[in-house]
Design a protein around this motif. Structure first.
Motif, PDB file in Angstrom:
ATOM      1  N   GLY A 113       0.924  -1.390  -0.095  1.00 51.68           N
ATOM      2  CA  GLY A 113       0.027   0.228   0.030  1.00 51.68           C
ATOM      3  C   GLY A 113       0.723   1.075  -0.294  1.00 51.68           C
ATOM      4  O   GLY A 113       0.109   1.778  -0.755  1.00 51.68           O
ATOM      5  N   VAL A 114       1.615   1.318   1.098  1.00 50.36           N
ATOM      6  CA  VAL A 114       2.959   2.660   0.540  1.00 50.36           C
ATOM      7  C   VAL A 114       3.976   2.563  -0.221  1.00 50.36           C
ATOM      8  O   VAL A 114       3.605   3.526  -0.847  1.00 50.36           O
ATOM      9  N   ALA A 115       3.555   1.291  -1.079  1.00 48.62           N
ATOM     10  CA  ALA A 115       4.501   1.097  -2.224  1.00 48.62           C
ATOM     11  C   ALA A 115       3.535   2.108  -3.544  1.00 48.62           C
ATOM     12  O   ALA A 115       3.979   3.196  -3.961  1.00 48.62           O
ATOM     13  N   GLU A 116       2.568   1.874  -3.664  1.00 49.48           N
ATOM     14  CA  GLU A 116       1.224   1.979  -4.303  1.00 49.48           C
ATOM     15  C   GLU A 116       1.077   4.268  -4.291  1.00 49.48           C
ATOM     16  O   GLU A 116       0.967   4.698  -5.104  1.00 49.48           O
ATOM     17  N   PHE A 117       0.926   4.050  -3.360  1.00 46.33           N
ATOM     18  CA  PHE A 117       0.865   5.459  -2.661  1.00 46.33           C
ATOM     19  C   PHE A 117       1.957   6.651  -3.027  1.00 46.33           C
ATOM     20  O   PHE A 117       1.669   7.335  -3.544  1.00 46.33           O
ATOM     21  N   GLU A 118       3.139   5.863  -2.550  1.00 45.78           N
ATOM     22  CA  GLU A 118       4.289   6.476  -3.207  1.00 45.78           C
ATOM     23  C   GLU A 118       4.325   7.004  -4.674  1.00 45.78           C
ATOM     24  O   GLU A 118       4.179   7.761  -4.788  1.00 45.78           O
ATOM     25  N   ARG A 119       3.866   5.385  -6.031  1.00 45.18           N
ATOM     26  CA  ARG A 119       4.222   6.013  -6.956  1.00 45.18           C
ATOM     27  C   ARG A 119       2.658   6.836  -7.688  1.00 45.18           C
ATOM     28  O   ARG A 119       3.098   7.628  -8.562  1.00 45.18           O
ATOM     29  N   GLU A 120       1.711   6.905  -6.868  1.00 48.89           N
ATOM     30  CA  GLU A 120       0.419   7.938  -6.669  1.00 48.89           C
ATOM     31  C   GLU A 120       1.237   9.221  -6.490  1.00 48.89           C
ATOM     32  O   GLU A 120       0.471  10.100  -6.645  1.00 48.89           O
ATOM     33  N   ILE A 121       1.935   9.690  -5.825  1.00 49.25           N
ATOM     34  CA  ILE A 121       2.146  10.924  -5.408  1.00 49.25           C
ATOM     35  C   ILE A 121       2.923  11.253  -6.683  1.00 49.25           C
ATOM     36  O   ILE A 121       2.864  12.122  -7.292  1.00 49.25           O
ATOM     37  N   MET A 122       3.670  10.774  -7.016  1.00 45.75           N
ATOM     38  CA  MET A 122       4.678  10.401  -8.037  1.00 45.75           C
ATOM     39  C   MET A 122       4.147  10.854  -9.040  1.00 45.75           C
ATOM     40  O   MET A 122       4.851  12.448 -10.085  1.00 45.75           O
ATOM     41  N   LEU A 123       3.196  10.424  -9.722  1.00 46.81           N
ATOM     42  CA  LEU A 123       2.796  11.137 -11.165  1.00 46.81           C
ATOM     43  C   LEU A 123       2.100  11.885 -10.751  1.00 46.81           C
ATOM     44  O   LEU A 123       1.560  12.945 -11.865  1.00 46.81           O
ATOM     45  N   GLU A 124       1.293  12.154  -9.964  1.00 50.46           N
ATOM     46  CA  GLU A 124       0.813  13.288  -9.639  1.00 50.46           C
ATOM     47  C   GLU A 124       1.099  14.391  -9.518  1.00 50.46           C
ATOM     48  O   GLU A 124       1.039  15.877 -10.360  1.00 50.46           O
ATOM     49  N   ARG A 125       2.775  14.883  -8.519  1.00 46.53           N
ATOM     50  CA  ARG A 125       3.550  15.944  -9.129  1.00 46.53           C
ATOM     51  C   ARG A 125       4.014  15.607 -10.734  1.00 46.53           C
ATOM     52  O   ARG A 125       4.093  17.064 -11.212  1.00 46.53           O
ATOM     53  N   GLN A 126       4.028  14.444 -11.009  1.00 47.54           N
ATOM     54  CA  GLN A 126       4.811  14.730 -13.170  1.00 47.54           C
ATOM     55  C   GLN A 126       3.648  15.759 -13.440  1.00 47.54           C
ATOM     56  O   GLN A 126       3.646  16.161 -14.171  1.00 47.54           O
ATOM     57  N   ARG A 127       2.528  15.367 -13.090  1.00 49.26           N
ATOM     58  CA  ARG A 127       1.344  16.102 -13.595  1.00 49.26           C
ATOM     59  C   ARG A 127       1.028  17.583 -13.792  1.00 49.26           C
ATOM     60  O   ARG A 127       1.068  18.187 -14.626  1.00 49.26           O
ATOM     61  N   GLU A 128       1.306  17.573 -12.311  1.00 46.87           N
ATOM     62  CA  GLU A 128       1.117  18.930 -11.541  1.00 46.87           C
ATOM     63  C   GLU A 128       2.614  19.372 -12.717  1.00 46.87           C
ATOM     64  O   GLU A 128       2.632  20.787 -13.364  1.00 46.87           O
ATOM     65  N   GLY A 129       3.176  19.382 -12.114  1.00 44.54           N
ATOM     66  CA  GLY A 129       4.864  19.432 -13.114  1.00 44.54           C
ATOM     67  C   GLY A 129       4.954  19.923 -14.656  1.00 44.54           C
ATOM     68  O   GLY A 129       4.646  20.968 -15.802  1.00 44.54           O
TER      69      GLY A 129
END
Length: 192
Positions: A113-129
């Motif tokens: 669950g933590v690994a998937e959460f980290e991946r989602e956060i990274m993808l969200e930051r990428q989309r924002e960038g």
């Protein structure tokens, strides 16, 4: 029986694959299934399918790292369900986790669950960038390589070179060659 599963995404990662095989053999895996395929391409992971089919009640599937087995928590849960239905446990060497124990099962679910959460956060930051770069006029996306070579495609075609050879010479896809040639024909037909 200990059954090992080793995977890398590309042929270029041969050293990583050899290290996994070495580690699996060192813990006593009697059979090791090895493949080089992306974890995203779940459908084509034939050796994983073979390993799961080979495993029998009381066996343990051993991997070196969690990311060698599953890409998402949903995929991990599905694999764990398959293993559990057969009475097979999972051991992850790099994490010291063994789902043959209640604590091991709990830890694996939490870490997944933590690994998937980290991946989602990274993808969200990428989309924002990307959105910010677009707003600032700095993001243009990938340059269309085939379109930049349209003049070369047309010239080679007029010289009698076939589509496959043009694609090979210019380092673009055959479909791109035919798309460009089709557009040139449409433009010529519209100009008449």
């Amino acid at each position: 029986m200990l059954i090992g599963y080793a995977r890398t995404s590309t042929i270029a990662q041969r050293a990583g694959l050899e290290a996994q095989e070495r580690d699996l053999a060192a813990v006593g895996c009697e059979r090791i299934f090895v493949e080089q395929v992306s974890s995203v391409d779940v459908v084509k992971r034939e050796k994983l399918t073979e390993a799961l089919a080979f495993a029998r009640q009381g066996d343990t599937l051993v991997i070196t790292k969690l990311d060698r087995l599953a890409r998402s928590v949903a995929h991990l849960v599905a694999l764990l369900g398959q293993l559990e239905a057969k009475g097979v446990s999972l051991r992850i060497l790099g994490m010291g986790i063994d789902t043959g124990t209640p604590t091991g099962k709990l830890m694996l679910n939490i870490l997944g669950g933590v690994a998937e959460f980290e991946r989602e956060i990274m993808l969200e930051r990428q989309r924002e960038g990307i959105a910010k770069a677009k707003a600032d006029g700095k993001y243009k996306g990938r340059a269309p390589t085939a379109r930049a070579k349209a003049d070369d495609v047309v010239k080679l075609h007029r010289d009698g070179i076939g589509g496959s050879e043009i694609a090979k010479r210019l380092g673009i896809g055959r479909a791109s060659v035919y798309r460009i040639l089709g557009e040139v024909q449409e433009d010529a037909g519209a100009g008449k």
